[in-house]
Design a protein around this motif. Structure first.
Motif, PDB file in Angstrom:
ATOM      1  N   ILE A   1      48.430   3.613  37.321  1.00 26.58           N
ATOM      2  CA  ILE A   1      49.049   4.892  37.430  1.00 26.58           C
ATOM      3  C   ILE A   1      48.716   5.673  36.113  1.00 26.58           C
ATOM      4  N   ALA A   2      48.035   6.950  36.433  1.00 21.14           N
ATOM      5  CA  ALA A   2      47.696   7.805  35.362  1.00 21.14           C
ATOM      6  C   ALA A   2      48.822   9.117  35.438  1.00 21.14           C
ATOM      7  N   ILE A   3      49.249   9.442  34.183  1.00 22.19           N
ATOM      8  CA  ILE A   3      49.953  10.543  34.201  1.00 22.19           C
ATOM      9  C   ILE A   3      49.405  11.624  33.063  1.00 22.19           C
ATOM     10  N   VAL A   4      49.233  12.760  33.749  1.00 26.49           N
ATOM     11  CA  VAL A   4      48.489  13.844  32.829  1.00 26.49           C
ATOM     12  C   VAL A   4      49.569  14.976  32.689  1.00 26.49           C
ATOM     13  N   GLU A   5      49.252  15.552  31.543  1.00 23.38           N
ATOM     14  CA  GLU A   5      49.991  16.704  31.037  1.00 23.38           C
ATOM     15  C   GLU A   5      49.227  17.806  31.315  1.00 23.38           C
ATOM     16  N   LEU A   6      49.467  18.904  32.427  1.00 24.03           N
ATOM     17  CA  LEU A   6      48.578  19.894  32.624  1.00 24.03           C
ATOM     18  C   LEU A   6      49.306  21.309  32.259  1.00 24.03           C
ATOM     19  N   PRO A   7      48.619  22.314  31.612  1.00 24.46           N
ATOM     20  CA  PRO A   7      49.036  23.411  31.377  1.00 24.46           C
ATOM     21  C   PRO A   7      49.378  24.236  32.623  1.00 24.46           C
ATOM     22  N   GLU A   8      50.274  25.085  32.831  1.00 25.66           N
ATOM     23  CA  GLU A   8      50.635  25.736  33.910  1.00 25.66           C
ATOM     24  C   GLU A   8      49.328  26.218  34.565  1.00 25.66           C
ATOM     25  N   GLU A   9      48.089  27.090  34.003  1.00 21.30           N
ATOM     26  CA  GLU A   9      47.093  27.301  34.701  1.00 21.30           C
ATOM     27  C   GLU A   9      46.363  26.446  35.374  1.00 21.30           C
ATOM     28  N   LEU A  10      46.413  25.164  34.830  1.00 19.26           N
ATOM     29  CA  LEU A  10      45.731  24.005  35.659  1.00 19.26           C
ATOM     30  C   LEU A  10      46.522  23.676  36.849  1.00 19.26           C
ATOM     31  N   MET A  11      47.499  23.798  36.903  1.00 24.23           N
ATOM     32  CA  MET A  11      48.453  23.075  38.140  1.00 24.23           C
ATOM     33  C   MET A  11      47.613  23.569  39.488  1.00 24.23           C
ATOM     34  N   PRO A  12      47.354  24.597  39.825  1.00 26.92           N
ATOM     35  CA  PRO A  12      46.700  24.929  41.092  1.00 26.92           C
ATOM     36  C   PRO A  12      45.371  24.136  41.150  1.00 26.92           C
ATOM     37  N   TYR A  13      44.827  23.278  40.375  1.00 26.40           N
ATOM     38  CA  TYR A  13      43.807  22.596  40.368  1.00 26.40           C
ATOM     39  C   TYR A  13      43.997  20.935  40.224  1.00 26.40           C
ATOM     40  N   GLY A  14      45.577  20.824  40.302  1.00 27.72           N
ATOM     41  CA  GLY A  14      45.754  19.309  40.272  1.00 27.72           C
ATOM     42  C   GLY A  14      45.297  18.435  40.905  1.00 27.72           C
ATOM     43  N   GLY A  15      45.124  18.833  42.158  1.00 29.40           N
ATOM     44  CA  GLY A  15      44.432  17.803  43.003  1.00 29.40           C
ATOM     45  C   GLY A  15      42.965  17.615  42.795  1.00 29.40           C
ATOM     46  N   ALA A  16      42.234  18.541  42.419  1.00 33.87           N
ATOM     47  CA  ALA A  16      40.668  18.159  41.927  1.00 33.87           C
ATOM     48  C   ALA A  16      40.660  17.422  40.683  1.00 33.87           C
ATOM     49  N   ILE A  17      41.803  17.783  39.688  1.00 31.92           N
ATOM     50  CA  ILE A  17      41.628  16.903  38.423  1.00 31.92           C
ATOM     51  C   ILE A  17      42.148  15.478  38.916  1.00 31.92           C
ATOM     52  N   GLY A  18      43.150  15.356  39.563  1.00 31.90           N
ATOM     53  CA  GLY A  18      43.519  13.816  40.187  1.00 31.90           C
ATOM     54  C   GLY A  18      42.357  13.234  40.798  1.00 31.90           C
ATOM     55  N   GLU A  19      41.851  13.666  41.683  1.00 37.55           N
ATOM     56  CA  GLU A  19      40.350  13.188  42.365  1.00 37.55           C
ATOM     57  C   GLU A  19      39.477  12.852  41.278  1.00 37.55           C
ATOM     58  N   ALA A  20      39.173  13.592  40.458  1.00 38.95           N
ATOM     59  CA  ALA A  20      38.093  13.217  39.409  1.00 38.95           C
ATOM     60  C   ALA A  20      38.520  12.127  38.531  1.00 38.95           C
ATOM     61  N   ILE A  21      40.010  12.151  38.072  1.00 37.13           N
ATOM     62  CA  ILE A  21      40.376  10.945  37.312  1.00 37.13           C
ATOM     63  C   ILE A  21      40.152   9.582  38.137  1.00 37.13           C
ATOM     64  N   LEU A  22      40.453   9.750  39.385  1.00 33.83           N
ATOM     65  CA  LEU A  22      40.297   8.432  40.366  1.00 33.83           C
ATOM     66  C   LEU A  22      38.942   8.166  40.424  1.00 33.83           C
ATOM     67  N   LYS A  23      38.047   9.004  40.616  1.00 35.19           N
ATOM     68  CA  LYS A  23      36.463   8.690  40.565  1.00 35.19           C
ATOM     69  C   LYS A  23      36.006   7.869  39.375  1.00 35.19           C
ATOM     70  N   VAL A  24      36.530   8.539  38.146  1.00 34.87           N
ATOM     71  CA  VAL A  24      35.791   7.836  37.087  1.00 34.87           C
ATOM     72  C   VAL A  24      36.450   6.557  36.658  1.00 34.87           C
ATOM     73  N   HIS A  25      37.902   6.587  36.813  1.00 33.68           N
ATOM     74  CA  HIS A  25      38.785   5.370  36.368  1.00 33.68           C
ATOM     75  C   HIS A  25      38.883   4.521  37.447  1.00 33.68           C
ATOM     76  N   ARG A  26      38.072   3.602  38.221  1.00 36.78           N
ATOM     77  CA  ARG A  26      38.238   2.918  39.373  1.00 36.78           C
ATOM     78  C   ARG A  26      39.471   2.229  39.547  1.00 36.78           C
ATOM     79  N   HIS A  27      39.985   1.736  38.429  1.00 36.28           N
ATOM     80  CA  HIS A  27      41.412   0.751  38.189  1.00 36.28           C
ATOM     81  C   HIS A  27      42.490   1.717  38.548  1.00 36.28           C
ATOM     82  N   ILE A  28      42.284   2.987  38.384  1.00 32.68           N
ATOM     83  CA  ILE A  28      43.705   3.929  38.668  1.00 32.68           C
ATOM     84  C   ILE A  28      43.762   4.313  40.113  1.00 32.68           C
ATOM     85  N   LYS A  29      44.981   4.015  40.756  1.00 27.75           N
ATOM     86  CA  LYS A  29      45.175   4.006  42.069  1.00 27.75           C
ATOM     87  C   LYS A  29      46.071   5.288  42.169  1.00 27.75           C
TER      88      LYS A  29
END
Ligand SMILES: C[S@@+](CC[C@H](N)C(=O)[O-])C[C@H]1O[C@@H](n2cnc3c(N)ncnc32)[C@H](O)[C@@H]1O
Length: 331
Positions: A89-117
């Motif tokens: 599990i990855a836990i990321v700290e996002l500034p307020e401005e990035l919260m609307p892009y949280g889904g895209a950020i999460g998907e990008a993390i999943l793509k690069v770090h294959r062991h994160i689910k």
């Protein structure tokens, strides 16, 4: 694209030549046929058979999620360069401005770090008696239970129900190194057991106390997982237990409120026993306020203290640090 077609036996020699000439097109797989090999080239090369051919691109894995995430250009500098990984599990700290892009950020993390689910965002500060925080699902599985490895031990825990930070792994190892074989230890704020289970490798007995029933549930599971039968899990307020047992070493990993428990901790250690105290301190005076309190409480109890070590454990907030103070209690 253009290709140089060469007999199979000469392929390696010609590949080197094309490289030397600087005409070998990068980022493509070469093609092998029965008797020949085809190299993608950027321009026709004299003396070779030139053909038109299609080549498959070599997909390069990006190093960071920041290389592939789609957020407006002006927000790119706000993307965090690191995040916590607990098990899968990855836990990321996002500034307020990035919260609307949280889904895209999460998907990008999943793509690069294959062991994160699963990817979550921190939904606020650690709070309450149990010291947990709200987590906002961003991408992947909506699961918060995981199995994490730290310092050679396995820890099963639910990141939404039990406090845990991987950022204390080095500090826990430091305390392990200071522990002497055969000691009796009191882990006053044990959580799922990252200190208790590790120290149990050297200690005779570890009393591991926590108020949070989820923490004790996982601690019990972790005792089995790690065959740490010398850890005694105790569910309850440590104030009711401390002072009734006598130990060689006590760990006070509740930096926000540890000072409120100092009296009980000092009454729990034997003469010459050691306390690992944690607190927060500002850059200009990391330890002073805590040391003053420690001395005052010792005096009140008719005890003396000897400070052994103090250190910055990790940054906590701007110009604030999580600090550790090790001291001996003499009575
Ligand atoms: C900062 S966490 C540390 C957990 C663990 N030591 C770790 O390193 O992951 C503090 C823990 O203390 C527990 N706690 C808070 N007040 C307590 C009390 N009065 N008695 C026992 N445990 C308490 C919380 O439930 C929480 O699990």
């Amino acid at each position: 694209m253009l290709a140089v077609k060469v007999p199979k036996e000469e392929a390696e020699m010609i590949r080197r030549k094309l490289l030397e000439l600087g005409v070998l097109a990068k980022g493509y797989y070469i093609k092998r046929e029965e008797d020949s090999v085809l190299f993608p080239v950027t321009e026709p090369v004299d003396g070779f058979e030139i053909v038109e051919e299609e080549f498959k691109r070599i997909e390069r894995r990006p190093n960071s999620y920041r290389d592939i995430v789609e957020v407006p250009k002006e927000f790119k500098p706000l993307l965090p360069s690191s995040f916590d990984i607990i098990g899968d599990i990855a836990i990321v700290e996002l500034p307020e401005e990035l919260m609307p892009y949280g889904g895209a950020i999460g998907e990008a993390i999943l793509k690069v770090h294959r062991h994160i689910k699963a990817v979550f965002a921190k939904g606020g500060k650690v709070s309450g008696q149990y010291r947990v925080r709200e987590l906002i699902p961003l991408a992947g599985e909506k699961r918060t239970e995981t199995l994490h490895r730290e310092n050679g031990i396995r820890l099963k825990l639910d990141v939404a129900r039990v406090y845990y930070t991987p950022r204390l792994a080095t500090e826990r190892m430091r305390v392990f190194e200071k522990t002497r074989p055969g000691e009796v230890i009191l882990d006053m704020f044990a959580g799922a057991g990252p200190y208790s289970i590790l120290l149990a490798r050297k200690a005779k007995l570890v009393f591991a106390v926590d108020l949070n029933p989820w923490a004790i549930r996982y601690l019990e599971e972790n005792i089995c997982l790690n065959k740490a039968s010398n850890v005694i899990p105790i569910l309850g307020d440590v104030r009711k237990i401390a002072g009734r047992i006598r130990v060689d070493r006590a760990i006070m990993n509740l930096p926000k409120f540890a000072d409120r428990f100092l009296k009980k901790a000092m009454l729990s250690v034997k003469h010459g026993g050691i306390i690992h105290y944690y607190g927060f301190g500002p850059e200009g005076g990391l330890y002073s306020e805590h040391e003053v309190k420690i001395k005052a409480i010792a005096r009140e109890l008719g005890l003396a203290v000897e400070f052994l070590d103090r250190r910055k454990v990790r940054p906590y907030a701007p110009r604030q640090f999580n600090v550790a103070i090790d001291f001996r209690v003499l009575g």
